[in-house]
Design a protein around this motif. Structure first.
Motif, PDB file in Angstrom:
ATOM      1  N   TYR A  24      -2.584   5.465   9.599  1.00 33.32           N
ATOM      2  CA  TYR A  24      -2.703   4.544  10.740  1.00 33.32           C
ATOM      3  C   TYR A  24      -1.983   5.090  11.975  1.00 33.32           C
ATOM      4  N   LEU A  25      -0.842   5.735  11.765  1.00 36.22           N
ATOM      5  CA  LEU A  25      -0.071   6.272  12.888  1.00 36.22           C
ATOM      6  C   LEU A  25      -0.825   7.365  13.642  1.00 36.22           C
ATOM      7  N   MET A  51       0.853  -1.192   0.000  1.00 39.27           N
ATOM      8  CA  MET A  51       0.000   0.000   0.000  1.00 39.27           C
ATOM      9  C   MET A  51       0.889   1.243   0.000  1.00 39.27           C
ATOM     10  N   PRO A  52       0.339   2.380  -0.390  1.00 41.56           N
ATOM     11  CA  PRO A  52       1.114   3.612  -0.353  1.00 41.56           C
ATOM     12  C   PRO A  52       1.475   3.999   1.083  1.00 41.56           C
ATOM     13  N   MET A  53       2.609   4.647   1.266  1.00 37.56           N
ATOM     14  CA  MET A  53       3.071   5.059   2.584  1.00 37.56           C
ATOM     15  C   MET A  53       2.064   5.975   3.282  1.00 37.56           C
ATOM     16  N   GLU A 108      -3.702   3.998  19.162  1.00 35.01           N
ATOM     17  CA  GLU A 108      -2.621   3.014  19.100  1.00 35.01           C
ATOM     18  C   GLU A 108      -3.123   1.576  19.122  1.00 35.01           C
ATOM     19  N   GLN A 109      -4.089   1.271  19.965  1.00 38.16           N
ATOM     20  CA  GLN A 109      -4.617  -0.097  20.078  1.00 38.16           C
ATOM     21  C   GLN A 109      -5.274  -0.540  18.774  1.00 38.16           C
ATOM     22  N   ILE A 137      -1.036  -1.504  11.241  1.00 37.55           N
ATOM     23  CA  ILE A 137       0.360  -1.182  10.920  1.00 37.55           C
ATOM     24  C   ILE A 137       1.151  -2.460  10.673  1.00 37.55           C
ATOM     25  N   GLU A 138       0.909  -3.480  11.488  1.00 39.97           N
ATOM     26  CA  GLU A 138       1.583  -4.768  11.284  1.00 39.97           C
ATOM     27  C   GLU A 138       1.250  -5.340   9.916  1.00 39.97           C
TER      28      GLU A 138
END
Length: 159
Positions: free
Chosen positions: A123-124, A115-117, A128-129, A135-136
């Motif tokens: 996602y960042l 996928m594109p950056m 976080e949860q 992200i993984e």
């Protein structure tokens, strides 16, 4: 008889699969290779590739598939979220709904694609949860389609 490869590739993933199809089947018999175009209609067999958009193919490919009559069709695609055959099967089922009953589905193949950056950056910014598994998955997808994916595509073409 000749064949056509019609595909849409937003990030180059599906284009990689299209290139492997052409090299496997041979360039000499390829009537047309590229974005949806009426030149592809000259072939009896069409290899149609897509990137996953909201659980199906993108609109250009959907429109093209819906226009086909009396053709042999092999579907191939990529999806950023991968790793689950069930997920890929559901996507393919959604795409298959666009195939006219006069056509024959002769095979299909899907794999994960990078996928594109900008997706990772999105996602960042999330909780976080919730973001951690996404992200993984993004990081796992960075190397796809890889040689194993391309070899599996070749096997699907021969079966």
């Amino acid at each position: 008889m000749g064949y056509s490869i019609v595909f849409s590739s937003k990030t180059g993933n599906t284009a990689s699969l299209a290139d492997r199809i052409e090299s496997t089947l041979g360039k000499d018999n390829c009537i047309y290779k590229g974005a949806p175009d009426e030149r592809a209609y000259a072939a009896d067999t069409l290899y149609i590739g897509f990137w996953t958009c909201m659980g199906s193919c993108d609109k250009d490919i959907e429109k093209f598939i819906s226009s086909l009559k009396d053709k042999n069709i092999f579907l191939f695609g990529t999806a950023g979220f991968g790793g689950s055959k069930d997920y890929f099967s559901k996507i393919l089922e959604n795409v298959e709904k666009n195939i006219d009953p006069s056509c024959k589905l002769i095979g299909s193949y899907m794999c994960q694609g990078r996928m594109p950056m900008s997706v990772r950056e999105k996602y960042l910014k999330m909780d976080e949860q919730k973001a951690k598994p996404m992200i993984e998955n993004f990081d796992r997808a960075l190397n796809h389609p890889d040689e194993n994916d391309l070899s599996s595509l070749e096997k699907a073409l021969r079966s």
